[in-house]
Design a protein around this motif. Structure first.
Motif, PDB file in Angstrom:
ATOM      1  N   LYS A  91     -80.628 -87.236  44.940  1.00 56.31           N
ATOM      2  CA  LYS A  91     -80.532 -87.924  46.231  1.00 56.31           C
ATOM      3  C   LYS A  91     -80.935 -87.009  47.381  1.00 56.31           C
ATOM      4  N   ARG A  92     -81.177 -85.750  47.060  1.00 60.49           N
ATOM      5  CA  ARG A  92     -81.460 -84.761  48.110  1.00 60.49           C
ATOM      6  C   ARG A  92     -82.966 -84.661  48.347  1.00 60.49           C
ATOM      7  N   LEU A 111     -76.686 -86.681  40.253  1.00 62.56           N
ATOM      8  CA  LEU A 111     -76.591 -87.598  41.388  1.00 62.56           C
ATOM      9  C   LEU A 111     -76.772 -86.852  42.720  1.00 62.56           C
ATOM     10  N   ASP A 170     -72.614 -94.094  46.873  1.00 63.84           N
ATOM     11  CA  ASP A 170     -72.973 -92.975  45.989  1.00 63.84           C
ATOM     12  C   ASP A 170     -71.964 -91.832  46.109  1.00 63.84           C
ATOM     13  N   TRP A 230     -70.547 -78.080  53.932  1.00 65.68           N
ATOM     14  CA  TRP A 230     -70.112 -79.481  54.101  1.00 65.68           C
ATOM     15  C   TRP A 230     -68.706 -79.696  53.543  1.00 65.68           C
ATOM     16  N   TYR A 233     -76.217 -86.961  53.146  1.00 61.80           N
ATOM     17  CA  TYR A 233     -77.492 -87.607  52.828  1.00 61.80           C
ATOM     18  C   TYR A 233     -77.328 -88.753  51.823  1.00 61.80           C
ATOM     19  N   MET A 234     -76.118 -88.909  51.305  1.00 65.89           N
ATOM     20  CA  MET A 234     -75.907 -89.952  50.299  1.00 65.89           C
ATOM     21  C   MET A 234     -75.251 -91.180  50.890  1.00 65.89           C
ATOM     22  N   ARG A 235     -75.476 -92.332  50.269  1.00 63.54           N
ATOM     23  CA  ARG A 235     -74.853 -93.560  50.737  1.00 63.54           C
ATOM     24  C   ARG A 235     -73.346 -93.492  50.476  1.00 63.54           C
ATOM     25  N   ARG A 261     -76.137 -94.518  54.674  1.00 66.07           N
ATOM     26  CA  ARG A 261     -75.854 -93.088  54.499  1.00 66.07           C
ATOM     27  C   ARG A 261     -74.559 -92.704  55.211  1.00 66.07           C
TER      28      ARG A 261
END
Lengths: 312, 274
Positions: B17-18, B13, A100, B86, A95-97, A132
């Motif tokens: 972002k979640r 961070l 990031d 993940w 979900y992060m770029r 993303r």
């Protein structure tokens, strides 16, 4: 002092003897500074488990290892700050770029933002860094993993199947990056299936089969260990049958070009004399330099044969 | 000190972002806001309904009772379990965190979420009181209000540490939440069965995790004058008085459970491969 040194390193999964799996079996090797070390083996041979123990995500069940000379928990934690590694598939927050994700890795490694941009440039991801991670192609994910690996400008870079799933262009890009890093004097520990690439890129190799190292040394040493010869005769069936019983011969492989045999002592005259005794006259006999791929297949033959049996 | 700074930075961070984090916090804030608005409306409509400090602290802090604990457990599972599925936790260790530090980061995340939930409830609750027409007392907060706030905060830590334990043991958000839901049902069923066995057996159920946490979050256990009034009312109706374990016992038990949950998750993180 070796950068990596393992002694009888062992990993067994499960505690019950009848159900446990010996993934890594008393593996010992050393990687010196500046080497590009290829760690080869079929799927399930224990490569990733070995690397996992080196980077601290898998607990060994036996043996020991040193990283930059350190073997205790505190020393290993400090030594790992000098290592950049990626295992199997790239693991990032979907979900992060991209940028990031590198910020997380950079914070852990104690690296500033400017270095993130440098690494993104190096792997050609600067334009997509604001997107993303979940939108990346596999090649881009691999490149982001390489960027993360290089963030702290590590002395040792460990790459586990970095070209997995890539198209030829992607493989070429990864190979180029590895070459650039090797050119900068980095020590690289590379696990790969791409034997032709490894032969071209690596200075040293270890071949692992069913958790055990079956050959190791410089690429030349490992290739020359497998002394072999190419033979041709009018009746190749009879030639192949006779070679099966020849005491000088360790392996027989039919190719379009003739029959390639592995030799125990490199005694070509002895093989010729044996065949003449069997009434077979060769039309061609010459030493054959095996490729790393041929050595690899010879050394791990059992695994491939069982795979072909299953397939058939 | 430097490593604490690193852990705070990376956990912040990862969390901000979640989307799940903002959805959970948003829903929690919305529920509290609707309760606060309802309290103010009632106070405006009915002059007998006093909504002012310090009398209204139990009402303000009610936002931190069981549903908040459940929220925090689910949120911790959602934020921690994917680190395994993940394999990002594994990558954090490869990048240079030890497993112990990775775990410490999660405990800090838990502490941060608890602080955020408490701050949200206080902000919305006290904010609501500012719009209430009721007149307050001379002091803003009493020692029992502090005790109640501390007990409820401890309760959030209890639920959060249970969530952390399930996330690190099961390593997958869906099944971990399933086990959490199931546990509530199973404990309820077991308590029901044991209570049939008589009073002595019923005493044991008071120490069950969810029961003991519910008691610590019950304002009746912390405000003796309210309990006395409720029991007087029950006596008038011929009902048995309500009883609670001593607050010290409740605190010790909830602390003990939380410590056990955190210890189990720490050992799991340390001993299992990533």
């Amino acid at each position: 002092m070796p950068i990596i040194e393992t002694r009888e390193l062992t990993k067994r999964y499960g505690t019950r003897p009848e159900k446990s799996v010996l993934a890594v079996d008393r593996v010992s090797f050393a990687v010196e500074e500046g080497q590009v070390f290829g760690f080869l083996g079929p799927n399930g041979s224990g490569k990733t488990t070995t690397i996992g123990m080196l980077v601290g995500i898998i607990n060994p069940t036996g043996g020991s290892f040193r990283l930059f000379g350190a073997s205790d928990a505190k020393g290993l934690l400090a030594a790992r700050s000098r290592v950049g590694a990626t295992l199997e598939t790239p693991n990032f927050y979907p979900y992060m770029r991209g940028r990031d994700n590198l910020r997380v890795a950079a914070a852990i490694k104690g690296v500033g933002r400017s270095r993130i941009e440098e690494c993104l440039e190096l792997v050609g991801l600067a334009d997509r860094a604001r997107h993303r991670f979940s939108t990346y192609s596999l090649g881009m994910k691999q490149r982001l993993a390489l960027a993360a690996t290089m963030l702290s400008d590590p002395e040792l870079i460990i790459l586990d199947e970095p070209a997995n799933g890539l198209d030829p262009q992607g493989m070429r890009e990864i190979r180029e990056i590895i070459r650039i890093l090797a050119g900068r004097g980095k020590t690289i520990f590379l696990s790969s299936h791409l034997l032709w690439e490894v032969e071209r890129t690596c200075t040293h190799v270890a071949i692992v089969r069913r958790g055990r190292i079956v050959a190791q040394g410089t690429v030349d040493e490992v290739v020359s260990e497998g002394t072999s010869a190419l033979l041709r005769a009018e009746d190749e069936d009879a030639l192949a049958a006779a070679l099966e019983d020849c005491p000088e011969v360790t392996s027989v492989r039919r190719t379009d070009d003739g029959i390639i045999v592995g030799l125990r002592g490199g005694d070509l005259a002895g093989v010729n004399g044996y065949l003449v005794g069997k009434g077979i006259h060769l039309s061609y006999l010459a030493p054959h330099r095996q490729s790393l791929e041929e050595v690899f297949i010879d050394l791990t033959r059992g695994d491939f044969e069982s795979m072909t049996e299953i397939a058939s | 000190m430097k490593i604490l700074n690193v852990l705070v930075r990376i956990e912040t961070l990862k969390t901000v972002k979640r989307r799940a984090f903002w959805v959970a916090v948003g829903v929690f804030a919305a529920i509290n806001t609707s309760v606060a608005v309802d309290n103010v409306r009632t106070a405006r409509r009915f002059p007998d309904f006093s909504h002012a400090l310090p009398e209204s602290w139990p009402r303000v802090l009610s936002g931190l009772t069981s549903p908040a604990g459940f929220f925090i457990a689910v949120l911790i599972i959602l934020l921690v379990a994917p680190e395994f599925s993940w394999r990002t936790g594994r990558q954090n260790v490869i990048d240079g965190l030890s497993k112990e530090r990775l775990y410490a980061g999660k405990v800090m995340l838990l502490a941060g979420l608890v602080a955020l939930f408490v701050a949200t409830v206080l902000l919305i609750g006290i904010g609501g009181i500012l719009f209430s027409p009721s007149e307050g007392g001379p002091e803003i907060i009493r020692s029992t209000d502090f005790s109640y706030l501390a007990g409820l905060t401890l309760n959030l830590l209890f639920f959060g540490s249970a969530g952390l334990m399930l996330a690190t043991l099961i390593r997958s958000a869906g099944p971990a939440m399933g086990v959490l839901f199931l546990y509530f049902l199973v404990e309820g069923a077991i308590v029901g069965l044991i209570e049939r066995a008589g009073e002595t057996a019923t005493r044991i159920t008071e120490y069950f995790p969810v029961n003991i946490s519910d008691d610590l979050g019950d304002d009746l256990a912390l405000y003796p004058e309210v309990l006395a009034s409720v029991n007087a009312d029950r006596a008038e109706r011929g009902l048995a008085p309500l009883e609670f374990l001593d607050v010290e016992v409740l605190v010790a038990a909830v602390l003990a459970y939380s410590t056990i949950f955190l210890l189990i998750s720490f050992l799991s993180m340390r001993r299992r491969d990533l």
